[in-house]
Write a protein that holds these residues in place. Structure first.
Motif, PDB file in Angstrom:
ATOM      1  N   LEU A  18       5.233  -3.395   2.907  1.00 36.07           N
ATOM      2  CA  LEU A  18       3.881  -3.957   3.042  1.00 36.07           C
ATOM      3  C   LEU A  18       2.826  -2.867   3.183  1.00 36.07           C
ATOM      4  N   ALA A  19       3.147  -1.799   3.918  1.00 36.82           N
ATOM      5  CA  ALA A  19       2.204  -0.683   4.060  1.00 36.82           C
ATOM      6  C   ALA A  19       1.970  -0.008   2.715  1.00 36.82           C
ATOM      7  N   GLU A  20       3.036   0.153   1.944  1.00 36.15           N
ATOM      8  CA  GLU A  20       2.890   0.754   0.616  1.00 36.15           C
ATOM      9  C   GLU A  20       2.059  -0.136  -0.297  1.00 36.15           C
ATOM     10  N   THR A  21       2.275  -1.428  -0.213  1.00 38.11           N
ATOM     11  CA  THR A  21       1.490  -2.364  -1.013  1.00 38.11           C
ATOM     12  C   THR A  21       0.019  -2.311  -0.622  1.00 38.11           C
ATOM     13  N   ALA A  22      -0.245  -2.298   0.678  1.00 41.38           N
ATOM     14  CA  ALA A  22      -1.633  -2.220   1.155  1.00 41.38           C
ATOM     15  C   ALA A  22      -2.282  -0.926   0.678  1.00 41.38           C
ATOM     16  N   ARG A  23      -1.527   0.165   0.719  1.00 48.59           N
ATOM     17  CA  ARG A  23      -2.049   1.452   0.248  1.00 48.59           C
ATOM     18  C   ARG A  23      -2.428   1.362  -1.225  1.00 48.59           C
ATOM     19  N   GLU A  24      -1.547   0.808  -2.048  1.00 46.45           N
ATOM     20  CA  GLU A  24      -1.819   0.717  -3.484  1.00 46.45           C
ATOM     21  C   GLU A  24      -3.009  -0.192  -3.776  1.00 46.45           C
ATOM     22  N   VAL A  25      -3.123  -1.280  -3.035  1.00 50.12           N
ATOM     23  CA  VAL A  25      -4.267  -2.181  -3.218  1.00 50.12           C
ATOM     24  C   VAL A  25      -5.563  -1.460  -2.842  1.00 50.12           C
ATOM     25  N   CYS A  26      -5.538  -0.707  -1.751  1.00 52.42           N
ATOM     26  CA  CYS A  26      -6.732   0.054  -1.350  1.00 52.42           C
ATOM     27  C   CYS A  26      -7.107   1.079  -2.413  1.00 52.42           C
ATOM     28  N   PHE A  27      -6.112   1.807  -2.913  1.00 56.71           N
ATOM     29  CA  PHE A  27      -6.404   2.819  -3.927  1.00 56.71           C
ATOM     30  C   PHE A  27      -6.905   2.186  -5.219  1.00 56.71           C
ATOM     31  N   LYS A  28      -6.334   1.061  -5.603  1.00 56.58           N
ATOM     32  CA  LYS A  28      -6.800   0.365  -6.804  1.00 56.58           C
ATOM     33  C   LYS A  28      -8.239  -0.111  -6.605  1.00 56.58           C
ATOM     34  N   GLN A  29      -8.533  -0.613  -5.425  1.00 57.85           N
ATOM     35  CA  GLN A  29      -9.876  -1.101  -5.126  1.00 57.85           C
ATOM     36  C   GLN A  29     -10.901   0.039  -5.190  1.00 57.85           C
ATOM     37  N   SER A  30     -10.499   1.212  -4.753  1.00 57.56           N
ATOM     38  CA  SER A  30     -11.446   2.329  -4.739  1.00 57.56           C
ATOM     39  C   SER A  30     -11.537   3.031  -6.085  1.00 57.56           C
ATOM     40  N   ALA A  31     -10.558   2.815  -6.946  1.00 59.12           N
ATOM     41  CA  ALA A  31     -10.567   3.467  -8.256  1.00 59.12           C
ATOM     42  C   ALA A  31     -11.631   2.828  -9.147  1.00 59.12           C
ATOM     43  N   GLU A  33     -14.432   4.082 -12.724  1.00 60.38           N
ATOM     44  CA  GLU A  33     -14.686   5.071 -13.770  1.00 60.38           C
ATOM     45  C   GLU A  33     -15.365   6.304 -13.205  1.00 60.38           C
ATOM     46  N   ASN A  34     -15.718   6.264 -11.953  1.00 60.82           N
ATOM     47  CA  ASN A  34     -16.381   7.401 -11.319  1.00 60.82           C
ATOM     48  C   ASN A  34     -15.398   8.525 -11.068  1.00 60.82           C
ATOM     49  N   ALA A  35     -15.904   9.646 -10.720  1.00 56.73           N
ATOM     50  CA  ALA A  35     -15.083  10.821 -10.443  1.00 56.73           C
ATOM     51  C   ALA A  35     -14.307  10.646  -9.142  1.00 56.73           C
ATOM     52  N   LEU A  36     -13.328  11.494  -8.977  1.00 57.55           N
ATOM     53  CA  LEU A  36     -12.507  11.472  -7.771  1.00 57.55           C
ATOM     54  C   LEU A  36     -13.353  11.651  -6.513  1.00 57.55           C
ATOM     55  N   LEU A  37     -14.340  12.499  -6.584  1.00 55.47           N
ATOM     56  CA  LEU A  37     -15.186  12.730  -5.408  1.00 55.47           C
ATOM     57  C   LEU A  37     -15.907  11.457  -4.980  1.00 55.47           C
ATOM     58  N   ALA A  38     -16.303  10.642  -5.933  1.00 57.68           N
ATOM     59  CA  ALA A  38     -16.957   9.375  -5.596  1.00 57.68           C
ATOM     60  C   ALA A  38     -15.977   8.447  -4.890  1.00 57.68           C
ATOM     61  N   ALA A  39     -14.739   8.430  -5.350  1.00 56.47           N
ATOM     62  CA  ALA A  39     -13.728   7.582  -4.715  1.00 56.47           C
ATOM     63  C   ALA A  39     -13.457   8.042  -3.280  1.00 56.47           C
ATOM     64  N   MET A  40     -13.514   9.333  -3.049  1.00 57.61           N
ATOM     65  CA  MET A  40     -13.228   9.864  -1.714  1.00 57.61           C
ATOM     66  C   MET A  40     -14.300   9.491  -0.694  1.00 57.61           C
ATOM     67  N   THR A  41     -15.441   9.037  -1.141  1.00 63.05           N
ATOM     68  CA  THR A  41     -16.490   8.636  -0.209  1.00 63.05           C
ATOM     69  C   THR A  41     -16.389   7.171   0.195  1.00 63.05           C
ATOM     70  N   LYS A  42     -15.469   6.436  -0.440  1.00 61.85           N
ATOM     71  CA  LYS A  42     -15.339   5.013  -0.150  1.00 61.85           C
ATOM     72  C   LYS A  42     -14.408   4.788   1.047  1.00 61.85           C
TER      73      LYS A  42
END
Length: 117
Positions: A18-31, A33-42
């Motif tokens: 469940l923790a891994e699933t939550a992590r992947e959902v969070c990363f997908k949500q933050s992904a 077309e913006n750059a990686l730096l933009a994602a890191m601010t979310k």
């Protein structure tokens, strides 16, 4: 290491899934077309990193007590749960072939789980 899978350890493995699933959902949500730096601010990116850290500690506890040959295949359940989360949360398409693959992964995990109990 006892060499067997106990119910508390099975519960901890499911928590890791469940923790891994939550992590992947969070990363997908933050992904985006913006750059990686933009994602890191979310904030959702950082929440995903917290889930990653929590899973690391829980998974280490599992590996102290459960053989890797049992624990690791059970973590494959995360593939199933992530696919379901993608379909439900992000409305991603799950076709018949995809669903069949998820079913086969689940069947394999069941075989490993029964072996370890």
């Amino acid at each position: 290491m006892s060499g067997t899978l106990t119910l508390p350890m099975l519960g901890l493995i499911l928590f890791c899934v469940l923790a891994e699933t939550a992590r992947e959902v969070c990363f997908k949500q933050s992904a985006s077309e913006n750059a990686l730096l933009a994602a890191m601010t979310k904030p959702v990116t950082w929440l995903g990193i917290v889930f990653w850290a929590v899973e690391l500690f829980a998974w280490t506890a599992v590996l102290e007590r459960v053989p890797l040959t049992i624990a690791f295949p059970l973590m494959a359940l995360s593939y199933v749960v992530v696919v379901l989360a993608g379909g439900m949360i992000f409305k991603e398409n799950i076709n018949l072939r995809h669903a069949m693959g998820v079913f086969l992964v689940t069947a394999g995990v069941a075989c490993v789980g029964v072996t370890g109990l």
